[in-house]
Design a protein around this motif. Structure first.
Motif, PDB file in Angstrom:
ATOM      1  N   ALA A 257      35.673  46.774  46.417  1.00 19.37           N
ATOM      2  CA  ALA A 257      36.292  45.506  46.814  1.00 19.37           C
ATOM      3  C   ALA A 257      36.474  44.595  45.597  1.00 19.37           C
ATOM      4  CB  ALA A 257      35.434  44.813  47.872  1.00 19.37           C
ATOM      5  N   VAL A 258      35.483  44.584  44.711  1.00 21.07           N
ATOM      6  CA  VAL A 258      35.601  43.792  43.488  1.00 21.07           C
ATOM      7  C   VAL A 258      36.802  44.258  42.669  1.00 21.07           C
ATOM      8  CG1 VAL A 258      34.523  43.233  41.269  1.00 21.07           C
ATOM      9  CG2 VAL A 258      33.153  43.226  43.364  1.00 21.07           C
ATOM     10  N   ALA A 259      36.949  45.560  42.530  1.00 21.44           N
ATOM     11  CA  ALA A 259      38.064  46.101  41.749  1.00 21.44           C
ATOM     12  C   ALA A 259      39.404  45.728  42.362  1.00 21.44           C
ATOM     13  CB  ALA A 259      37.925  47.617  41.648  1.00 21.44           C
ATOM     14  N   ALA A 260      39.483  45.798  43.685  1.00 19.70           N
ATOM     15  CA  ALA A 260      40.739  45.447  44.352  1.00 19.70           C
ATOM     16  C   ALA A 260      41.026  43.952  44.226  1.00 19.70           C
ATOM     17  CB  ALA A 260      40.671  45.863  45.816  1.00 19.70           C
ATOM     18  N   TYR A 261      40.003  43.142  44.361  1.00 20.09           N
ATOM     19  CA  TYR A 261      40.143  41.680  44.275  1.00 20.09           C
ATOM     20  C   TYR A 261      40.463  41.251  42.851  1.00 20.09           C
ATOM     21  CZ  TYR A 261      38.813  36.793  45.468  1.00 20.09           C
ATOM     22  OH  TYR A 261      38.785  35.445  45.706  1.00 20.09           O
ATOM     23  N   ARG A 262      40.028  42.024  41.894  1.00 19.11           N
ATOM     24  CA  ARG A 262      40.204  41.700  40.480  1.00 19.11           C
ATOM     25  C   ARG A 262      41.678  41.507  40.135  1.00 19.11           C
ATOM     26  NH1 ARG A 262      40.675  43.837  35.344  1.00 19.11           N
ATOM     27  NH2 ARG A 262      39.023  43.363  33.830  1.00 19.11           N
ATOM     28  N   GLU A 263      42.526  42.327  40.713  1.00 17.17           N
ATOM     29  CA  GLU A 263      43.960  42.207  40.451  1.00 17.17           C
ATOM     30  C   GLU A 263      44.503  40.866  40.961  1.00 17.17           C
ATOM     31  OE1 GLU A 263      48.134  44.532  41.577  1.00 17.17           O
ATOM     32  OE2 GLU A 263      46.185  45.531  41.844  1.00 17.17           O
ATOM     33  N   TYR A 264      44.047  40.478  42.136  1.00 12.45           N
ATOM     34  CA  TYR A 264      44.446  39.182  42.688  1.00 12.45           C
ATOM     35  C   TYR A 264      43.933  38.051  41.812  1.00 12.45           C
ATOM     36  CZ  TYR A 264      44.376  35.099  45.779  1.00 12.45           C
ATOM     37  OH  TYR A 264      44.525  33.841  46.296  1.00 12.45           O
ATOM     38  N   VAL A 265      42.682  38.150  41.376  1.00 12.82           N
ATOM     39  CA  VAL A 265      42.101  37.118  40.520  1.00 12.82           C
ATOM     40  C   VAL A 265      42.922  36.969  39.243  1.00 12.82           C
ATOM     41  CG1 VAL A 265      40.081  36.472  39.142  1.00 12.82           C
ATOM     42  CG2 VAL A 265      39.777  37.388  41.453  1.00 12.82           C
ATOM     43  N   ALA A 266      43.319  38.095  38.662  1.00 10.50           N
ATOM     44  CA  ALA A 266      44.110  38.045  37.432  1.00 10.50           C
ATOM     45  C   ALA A 266      45.426  37.298  37.649  1.00 10.50           C
ATOM     46  CB  ALA A 266      44.380  39.463  36.935  1.00 10.50           C
ATOM     47  N   SER A 267      46.077  37.570  38.771  1.00 11.60           N
ATOM     48  CA  SER A 267      47.351  36.903  39.039  1.00 11.60           C
ATOM     49  C   SER A 267      47.162  35.413  39.269  1.00 11.60           C
ATOM     50  CB  SER A 267      48.043  37.546  40.246  1.00 11.60           C
ATOM     51  OG  SER A 267      47.318  37.301  41.442  1.00 11.60           O
ATOM     52  N   GLU A 268      46.067  35.029  39.916  1.00 10.62           N
ATOM     53  CA  GLU A 268      45.805  33.622  40.164  1.00 10.62           C
ATOM     54  C   GLU A 268      45.388  32.890  38.887  1.00 10.62           C
ATOM     55  OE1 GLU A 268      45.979  31.501  42.943  1.00 10.62           O
ATOM     56  OE2 GLU A 268      47.283  33.124  43.620  1.00 10.62           O
ATOM     57  N   LEU A 269      44.626  33.553  38.033  1.00 12.22           N
ATOM     58  CA  LEU A 269      44.272  32.944  36.752  1.00 12.22           C
ATOM     59  C   LEU A 269      45.535  32.631  35.950  1.00 12.22           C
ATOM     60  CD1 LEU A 269      41.209  35.145  35.698  1.00 12.22           C
ATOM     61  CD2 LEU A 269      41.149  32.707  36.285  1.00 12.22           C
ATOM     62  N   ALA A 270      46.493  33.532  35.999  1.00  9.40           N
ATOM     63  CA  ALA A 270      47.747  33.328  35.275  1.00  9.40           C
ATOM     64  C   ALA A 270      48.515  32.130  35.824  1.00  9.40           C
ATOM     65  CB  ALA A 270      48.607  34.588  35.344  1.00  9.40           C
ATOM     66  N   ARG A 271      48.264  31.787  37.097  1.00 13.48           N
ATOM     67  CA  ARG A 271      48.937  30.639  37.725  1.00 13.48           C
ATOM     68  C   ARG A 271      48.168  29.341  37.522  1.00 13.48           C
ATOM     69  NH1 ARG A 271      50.013  32.119  43.843  1.00 13.48           N
ATOM     70  NH2 ARG A 271      50.675  29.939  43.770  1.00 13.48           N
ATOM     71  N   GLY A 272      46.989  29.439  36.868  1.00  8.07           N
ATOM     72  CA  GLY A 272      46.210  28.242  36.594  1.00  8.07           C
ATOM     73  C   GLY A 272      45.059  27.985  37.543  1.00  8.07           C
ATOM     74  N   THR A 273      44.798  28.893  38.477  1.00  9.30           N
ATOM     75  CA  THR A 273      43.669  28.734  39.387  1.00  9.30           C
ATOM     76  C   THR A 273      42.366  28.926  38.622  1.00  9.30           C
ATOM     77  OG1 THR A 273      45.002  29.606  41.206  1.00  9.30           O
ATOM     78  CG2 THR A 273      42.614  29.568  41.528  1.00  9.30           C
ATOM     79  N   HIS A 274      41.376  28.084  38.878  1.00 10.59           N
ATOM     80  CA  HIS A 274      40.088  28.192  38.191  1.00 10.59           C
ATOM     81  C   HIS A 274      39.317  29.384  38.756  1.00 10.59           C
ATOM     82  CE1 HIS A 274      36.173  27.149  36.522  1.00 10.59           C
ATOM     83  NE2 HIS A 274      36.789  26.274  35.746  1.00 10.59           N
ATOM     84  N   LEU A 275      38.654  30.111  37.875  1.00 11.69           N
ATOM     85  CA  LEU A 275      37.929  31.309  38.298  1.00 11.69           C
ATOM     86  C   LEU A 275      36.921  31.018  39.398  1.00 11.69           C
ATOM     87  CD1 LEU A 275      37.418  34.380  37.691  1.00 11.69           C
ATOM     88  CD2 LEU A 275      35.490  33.596  36.290  1.00 11.69           C
ATOM     89  N   ALA A 276      36.177  29.914  39.274  1.00 10.11           N
ATOM     90  CA  ALA A 276      35.123  29.622  40.254  1.00 10.11           C
ATOM     91  C   ALA A 276      35.667  29.438  41.660  1.00 10.11           C
ATOM     92  CB  ALA A 276      34.345  28.380  39.831  1.00 10.11           C
ATOM     93  N   ALA A 277      36.928  29.026  41.792  1.00  8.81           N
ATOM     94  CA  ALA A 277      37.520  28.867  43.115  1.00  8.81           C
ATOM     95  C   ALA A 277      37.606  30.196  43.845  1.00  8.81           C
ATOM     96  CB  ALA A 277      38.921  28.255  42.992  1.00  8.81           C
ATOM     97  N   MET A 278      37.622  31.278  43.081  1.00  6.12           N
ATOM     98  CA  MET A 278      37.715  32.612  43.680  1.00  6.12           C
ATOM     99  C   MET A 278      36.373  33.325  43.719  1.00  6.12           C
ATOM    100  SD  MET A 278      41.339  33.676  41.903  1.00  6.12           S
ATOM    101  CE  MET A 278      40.977  32.887  40.332  1.00  6.12           C
ATOM    102  N   THR A 279      35.588  33.196  42.660  1.00  4.89           N
ATOM    103  CA  THR A 279      34.325  33.927  42.602  1.00  4.89           C
ATOM    104  C   THR A 279      33.268  33.355  43.535  1.00  4.89           C
ATOM    105  OG1 THR A 279      33.677  32.629  40.653  1.00  4.89           O
ATOM    106  CG2 THR A 279      34.689  34.784  40.260  1.00  4.89           C
ATOM    107  N   ARG A 280      33.400  32.086  43.941  1.00  2.00           N
ATOM    108  CA  ARG A 280      32.389  31.516  44.833  1.00  2.00           C
ATOM    109  C   ARG A 280      32.306  32.262  46.159  1.00  2.00           C
ATOM    110  NH1 ARG A 280      33.847  27.225  48.559  1.00  2.00           N
ATOM    111  NH2 ARG A 280      36.109  27.039  48.801  1.00  2.00           N
ATOM    112  N   HIS A 281      33.377  32.918  46.543  1.00  2.00           N
ATOM    113  CA  HIS A 281      33.376  33.666  47.798  1.00  2.00           C
ATOM    114  C   HIS A 281      32.765  35.064  47.652  1.00  2.00           C
ATOM    115  CE1 HIS A 281      35.859  30.468  49.281  1.00  2.00           C
ATOM    116  NE2 HIS A 281      36.821  30.732  48.431  1.00  2.00           N
ATOM    117  N   MET A 282      32.484  35.468  46.423  1.00  2.00           N
ATOM    118  CA  MET A 282      32.000  36.821  46.150  1.00  2.00           C
ATOM    119  C   MET A 282      30.487  36.905  46.029  1.00  2.00           C
ATOM    120  SD  MET A 282      34.745  37.610  43.103  1.00  2.00           S
ATOM    121  CE  MET A 282      34.294  39.327  42.853  1.00  2.00           C
TER     122      MET A 282
END
Length: 347
Positions: A257-282
């Protein structure tokens, strides 16, 4: 025959089930029904619609939960949600917070079942997707049997066929929202009875259900189960939903699941989303596994730093995999399959 789409749902939870959380949950289960946080009609009609209603196409099936009590406003908000592609529009008749009560929506609407039915009729006339109700069994000194059956019957007359029932009362005065999730006693048999006596309706049960074993026990009595805090704090349990309850695929491990989510995280980071906004759910992904504490610590401490990126997730996963060789093998393979690592490269 059970309506498969709603066998397992993840509850709408304020400040938790945002779009990032829902994508993570979708990486674990392709079949679980996902719900947004509650959005008020005022926010939908007058707020930053693009930000508030944004979601990823991978989230389907996903429902929009609304809060409100004006039929015309709810109809307009439902139409916006349906036009944006949400698969279902749900009305919140269960939230007990003071702020929600002051706006005359949420659990206090259990006292106005005729108004709820009017709201549902207006929403149903406005959209072609299903409109559904999430409610309690009653509030304060109401008789649960009378309040629950009365609300359901009026809404059914208005065309609603799908109800999610949190199987406990809400106390509008004297208990906090947190206490309202724990203190009022659960009455599962009343919800089971609702399904038994209204077999034509889809009844999904919610409240205090903490495992897939418990969910399966409820499915002997109702059409579906909605998981709340258990799904958020220990999301790994969603990884076995498709195999165990739908008879599809295999169990999705936390590392995969981490590996699959990682791709989404990468795309959101490129859009300016802060990492913690995504990792807090993990944080709860590796609950109970060796290295889980290190996983949480690295994500919590490193993830909030400016310019934190994918390396934080990789470092956290490495801490878990070092603590468990089996997890290490699955984690490395999952990352390779997701394109996160080249063949032969160590995490």
């Amino acid at each position: 025959m059970k309506k498969q789409q709603h066998l397992i749902c993840v509850a709408p939870m304020m400040d938790w089930t945002d779009r990032h959380c829902r994508v993570l949950h979708r990486m674990l289960s392709a079949r679980a029904m996902l719900y947004t946080e509650m959005l008020t009609t005022g926010a939908v009609l007058h707020g930053e619609r693009e930000r508030l209603l944004a979601y990823s196409p991978v989230e389907h099936p996903v429902a929009l939960q609304l809060g409100g009590s004006e039929p015309a406003d709810l109809a307009a908000a439902a139409r916006i949600g349906a036009d944006l592609g949400y698969d279902e529009i749900n009305l919140n008749v269960g939230c007990p917070s003071d702020r929600v009560q002051s706006g005359r929506f949420g659990a206090c609407l259990m006292r106005e079942p005729e108004l709820v039915a009017d709201c549902m009729s207006a929403m149903g006339a406005a959209v072609s997707v299903p409109v559904t109700v999430k409610c309690r069994i009653g509030v304060d000194d109401q008789d649960p049997e009378a309040s629950l059956f009365g609300l359901v019957d009026l809404c059914a007359e208005a065309g609603v066929s799908h109800f999610v029932v949190h199987a406990r009362k809400a106390w509008l005065k004297g208990l906090s929202p947190k206490e309202n999730r724990d203190i009022p006693p659960l009455d599962y048999p009343l919800v089971w009875r609702l399904k038994r006596e209204r077999p034509e309706l889809t009844i999904v049960i919610n409240g205090g259900i903490g495992s897939l074993d418990e969910a399966e026990a409820h499915l002997a009595h109702v059409d579906g189960v909605m998981l709340g805090r258990a799904a958020y704090h220990t999301p790994g349990l969603l990884g076995d939903v498709d195999r165990r309850l739908f008879g599809e695929g295999t169990c999705v491990g936390a590392a995969a699941a981490v590996a699959a989510y990682r791709e989404y995280v990468a795309s959101e980071l490129a859009r300016g989303t802060h990492l913690a906004a995504m990792t807090r759910h993990m944080l709860g992904l590796f609950h109970g596994a060796p290295g889980a504490r290190a996983w949480r610590r690295i994500l919590t401490v490193e993830g909030v730093k400016p310019r934190a990126g994918l390396e934080v997730i990789d470092r956290a996963l490495e801490a878990v995999t070092q603590a468990s060789p089996r997890t290490a093998r699955s984690g490395l393979e999952a990352q390779r399959l997701a394109g996160g690592l080249e063949a032969g490269e160590a995490a």
